[in-house]
Design a protein around this motif. Structure first.
Motif, short mmCIF file in Angstrom:
data_model
loop_
_atom_site.label_atom_id
_atom_site.label_comp_id
_atom_site.label_asym_id
_atom_site.label_seq_id
_atom_site.Cartn_x
_atom_site.Cartn_y
_atom_site.Cartn_z
N LEU A 168 48.01 -31.23 -7.65
CA LEU A 168 46.66 -31.61 -8.06
C LEU A 168 45.98 -32.29 -6.87
CD1 LEU A 168 45.22 -31.65 -10.93
CD2 LEU A 168 45.85 -34.06 -11.01
N HIS A 169 44.70 -31.99 -6.65
CA HIS A 169 43.96 -32.68 -5.59
C HIS A 169 42.64 -33.22 -6.15
CE1 HIS A 169 46.70 -31.73 -2.37
NE2 HIS A 169 46.70 -30.45 -2.71
N HIS A 170 42.04 -34.12 -5.39
CA HIS A 170 40.80 -34.78 -5.85
C HIS A 170 39.98 -35.13 -4.61
CE1 HIS A 170 38.83 -37.89 -8.76
NE2 HIS A 170 38.01 -37.57 -7.79
N CYS A 172 41.14 -37.29 -0.03
CA CYS A 172 41.70 -36.93 -1.33
C CYS A 172 42.09 -38.22 -2.04
CB CYS A 172 42.91 -36.02 -1.18
SG CYS A 172 43.70 -35.64 -2.76
N ILE A 176 44.08 -38.66 -4.35
CA ILE A 176 45.50 -38.68 -4.74
C ILE A 176 46.40 -38.82 -3.52
CG2 ILE A 176 47.34 -37.36 -5.90
CD1 ILE A 176 45.02 -35.96 -7.49
N HIS A 177 46.00 -38.19 -2.41
CA HIS A 177 46.82 -38.18 -1.20
C HIS A 177 46.03 -38.82 -0.04
CE1 HIS A 177 48.04 -34.57 -3.64
NE2 HIS A 177 49.16 -35.25 -3.57
N MET A 228 45.40 -37.15 3.43
CA MET A 228 44.57 -35.95 3.59
C MET A 228 43.21 -36.33 4.15
SD MET A 228 45.41 -33.75 0.13
CE MET A 228 44.33 -32.38 0.56
CU LIG Z 1 45.36 -34.20 -2.52
#
Ligand SMILES: [Cu+2]
Length: 110
Positions: free
Chosen positions: A60-62, A97, A99-100, A103
């Motif tokens: 999943l990415h955001h 991102c 979530i990450h 990134m």
């Molecule tokens: Cu991500």
């Protein structure tokens, strides 16, 4: 020998052509998120041009733009989903991102 050389030139033309099209056409540039990495990680575009961010990853990415100058937040992006973000203002922007944190995509808008 002449035949081989012409084949080599032909091959170079085929490889070079899509890059030239990407740089010149005023169409969306596709950004991959594979392996939790924006690719390409840096792009230069013209004001008014858009990036098409695709989640071609298994995670999943955001995506969001970390800037006071513009407001873009993709929300949760499931595998296979895409978002298009248009950059109207000139300057340097970072797409992150939520979530990450590692990134990062640097966008220069000319
Ligand atoms: Cu991500």
């Amino acid at each position: 020998m002449k035949l081989k050389l012409s084949h080599a030139i032909c091959l170079v033309s085929v490889i070079a052509f899509p890059v030239g099209v990407l740089a010149q056409a005023n169409s969306d540039i596709v950004i991959s998120q594979k392996k939790r990495t924006y690719a390409p990680g840096q792009v230069t575009i013209q004001a008014g041009q858009s990036l098409k961010i695709i989640n071609d990853d298994i995670f999943l990415h955001h995506a969001f733009v970390d800037s006071d100058e513009m407001d873009f937040d993709s929300g949760s992006m499931e595998e296979g989903e895409t978002r298009t973000v248009q950059f109207d203002k000139r300057g340097k922007f970072q797409v992150k991102c939520a979530i990450h944190p590692k990134m990062n995509l640097d966008v220069t808008v000319e």
